[in-house]
Motif scaffolding. Structure first.
Motif, PDB file in Angstrom:
ATOM      1  N   THR A 177       0.635 -17.443   5.179  1.00  0.00           N
ATOM      2  CA  THR A 177      -0.312 -16.427   4.702  1.00  0.00           C
ATOM      3  C   THR A 177      -1.736 -16.966   4.576  1.00  0.00           C
ATOM      4  O   THR A 177      -2.680 -16.190   4.401  1.00  0.00           O
ATOM      5  CB  THR A 177       0.137 -15.885   3.333  1.00  0.00           C
ATOM      6  OG1 THR A 177       0.278 -16.974   2.409  1.00  0.00           O
ATOM      7  CG2 THR A 177       1.466 -15.151   3.446  1.00  0.00           C
ATOM      8  N   ALA A 237       9.440 -10.353   6.402  1.00  0.00           N
ATOM      9  CA  ALA A 237       8.226 -10.147   5.609  1.00  0.00           C
ATOM     10  C   ALA A 237       6.960 -10.546   6.379  1.00  0.00           C
ATOM     11  O   ALA A 237       5.883 -10.004   6.133  1.00  0.00           O
ATOM     12  CB  ALA A 237       8.312 -10.939   4.310  1.00  0.00           C
ATOM     13  N   GLU A 267       4.017  -4.606  10.835  1.00  0.00           N
ATOM     14  CA  GLU A 267       3.899  -3.750   9.640  1.00  0.00           C
ATOM     15  C   GLU A 267       4.779  -2.512   9.772  1.00  0.00           C
ATOM     16  O   GLU A 267       4.294  -1.393   9.941  1.00  0.00           O
ATOM     17  CB  GLU A 267       2.437  -3.370   9.422  1.00  0.00           C
ATOM     18  CG  GLU A 267       1.565  -4.575   9.113  1.00  0.00           C
ATOM     19  CD  GLU A 267       0.137  -4.177   8.806  1.00  0.00           C
ATOM     20  OE1 GLU A 267      -0.061  -3.370   7.886  1.00  0.00           O
ATOM     21  OE2 GLU A 267      -0.765  -4.670   9.488  1.00  0.00           O
ATOM     22  N   ALA A 296       3.037  -9.960  -0.313  1.00  0.00           N
ATOM     23  CA  ALA A 296       3.953  -9.112   0.459  1.00  0.00           C
ATOM     24  C   ALA A 296       4.415  -7.934  -0.398  1.00  0.00           C
ATOM     25  O   ALA A 296       4.278  -7.941  -1.621  1.00  0.00           O
ATOM     26  CB  ALA A 296       5.158  -9.930   0.920  1.00  0.00           C
ATOM     27  N   SER A 297       4.977  -6.932   0.255  1.00  0.00           N
ATOM     28  CA  SER A 297       5.443  -5.746  -0.460  1.00  0.00           C
ATOM     29  C   SER A 297       6.746  -6.037  -1.200  1.00  0.00           C
ATOM     30  O   SER A 297       7.489  -6.954  -0.847  1.00  0.00           O
ATOM     31  CB  SER A 297       5.685  -4.593   0.522  1.00  0.00           C
ATOM     32  OG  SER A 297       4.508  -4.308   1.237  1.00  0.00           O
ATOM     33  N   THR A 342       4.212  -7.773   6.668  1.00  0.00           N
ATOM     34  CA  THR A 342       2.790  -7.898   6.300  1.00  0.00           C
ATOM     35  C   THR A 342       1.894  -8.016   7.530  1.00  0.00           C
ATOM     36  O   THR A 342       0.668  -7.969   7.410  1.00  0.00           O
ATOM     37  CB  THR A 342       2.573  -9.113   5.393  1.00  0.00           C
ATOM     38  OG1 THR A 342       3.146 -10.269   6.026  1.00  0.00           O
ATOM     39  CG2 THR A 342       3.204  -8.924   4.034  1.00  0.00           C
TER      40      THR A 342
END
Length: 404
Positions: free
Chosen positions: A27, A338, A342, A371-372, A394
């Motif tokens: 990330t 993850a 998307e 992340a969600s 993501t």
């Protein structure tokens, strides 16, 4: 005006150490980890295998910086670009990075291979790494690491599900070894060649029924001991599995124990002596694999028949947990989901797998890195009690392969 520096993602403790550093690298967010074994009176701070992993992470990235406190209980890590094995930037012997593990390493080589393979698809060039030295343990370990055989047959094929061709991933075991005295040191040699770099992993939909087990494959390995141990392990495992599945093939692998220099006597000694068994069950559904690993403890005292039986029962227990992924494979699948495109991917997991500390910790760590949250619901097509996990990607992708 320069862009503001991103804030550090803060953690405490030594658990999920490699997982957090991998997420930080993928990330691009800096991380601060404190209180690493700060309460230990004898060995506070980073362990030898954690320091070795930091060196490996520095070798396969460009521009990353680390700061470790004097006591080793606090570390700050600012990630760089994942470059892989670039000639002239640490890669020797043509196109391969040589990484040396110290004799005090108590973790199996898959402790390093699992996070390395999570970084490799997002690398700028091929990820070619050779792990050698007196600390390389290729067998399973009592600390819970997989053997290289289970890793090769139960983890690497899963990359196909994300559009990352597993045919271009090669894992060579040049020298086998088991854990030495006190569980540390093995002196094996393992080479990973990961040539499947992608722009963005595909969305995974593995929420169907896990199917039925159609075949079982395995490897019985003996290093520095009688080769008859392999036959005894295979025979005892088959006694349990033969009535359940007809298609069973377990290969026998015998190697001499590696020779390493003995500092006390000045000569050489044999290291990494032992034997173990790795089993993988393949389902009729595509991409559903279950694995089991048992190895003789470093102090010995266990006969091969017991190793074979324990491995067979461990495999049956893993299958009984249900879902489309075992506890060993689920973190890899969920992390790649993850980091992917998307879109919402789905994975079916057994309740016993979903409820483990490792999976819950991964969900929390991913949330911290932006992340969600995961969506959880019961699988409604049968009464197994499995859980469907919905993960939104993501879209991190491969920065080194972005088109300007």
């Amino acid at each position: 005006m320069s862009a503001p520096k991103p804030e550090f993602v803060k953690f405490t403790g030594h658990k999920s150490f490699t997982q957090r550093l991998v997420l930080a690298t993928l990330t691009g967010r800096p991380v601060h980890i404190s209180k690493i074994r700060s309460n230990s009176p004898t060995n506070p701070g980073l362990a030898p295998h954690e320091v070795s992993f930091l060196r490996l992470l520095e070798a396969v990235t460009n521009g990353s910086s680390m700061q470790i406190s004097y006591t080793g209980t606090t570390i700050t890590y600012q990630p760089g670009l994942i470059t892989g094995a670039v000639p002239g930037f640490g890669a020797s012997d043509g196109d391969i990075l040589e990484h040396h593990l110290p004799a005090t390493c108590t973790r199996g080589v898959t402790y390093f291979l699992l996070p390395l393979c999570l970084l490799a698809p997002f690398s700028k060039s091929h990820m070619n790494v050779r792990l050698s030295g007196p600390g390389v343990i290729t067998s399973a370990t009592e600390t819970g690491d997989l053997s290289v055989d289970s890793f090769r047959t139960a983890i690497l094929p899963l990359y196909n599900l994300f559009g990352i061709p597993a045919a271009r991933i090669e894992l060579r075991v040049l020298q086998r070894s088991c854990a030495g005295p006190h569980g540390s040191g093995g002196a094996g040699v393992v080479e990973l060649r990961f040539a499947s770099q992608v722009r963005l992993p595909k969305t995974l939909h593995l929420n169907r029924s896990p199917g039925r087990i159609k075949r079982i494959r395995g490897v019985a390995y003996a290093t520095g001991v009688s080769a008859s141990n392999n036959a005894r392990m295979i025979h005892s495992a088959r006694e349990i599995l033969n009535p359940l599945v007809s298609d069973i093939h377990i290969a026998a692998q015998y190697d001499q124990a590696p020779l390493v220099a003995d500092e006390k006597s000045g000569g050489k000694k044999r290291m990494g002596i032992g034997f173990g068994l790795s089993l993988v069950a393949e389902s009729s559904a595509v991409g559903v694999l279950y694995s089991a690993d048992v190895v003789v403890p470093p102090k010995g005292g266990v006969i091969p028949e017991d190793i074979g039986k324990r491995c067979a029962y461990q495999l049956l227990e893993t299958v009984s947990q249900g879902g489309c992924a075992s506890g060993a494979a689920a973190p890899t699948l969920l992390t790649l989901m993850a980091m992917g495109s998307e879109d919402v991917g789905r994975l079916r997991l057994g309740r016993d797998v979903m409820g483990t500390e490792q999976i819950i910790g991964l969900a929390r760590d991913l949330r911290k890195f932006g992340a969600s949250s995961w969506g959880l619901r019961d699988a409604e097509d049968d009464d197994t009690g499995d859980i469907i996990v919905s993960v939104k990607g993501t879209g991190v992708g491969n920065v080194g392969r972005k088109i300007a």
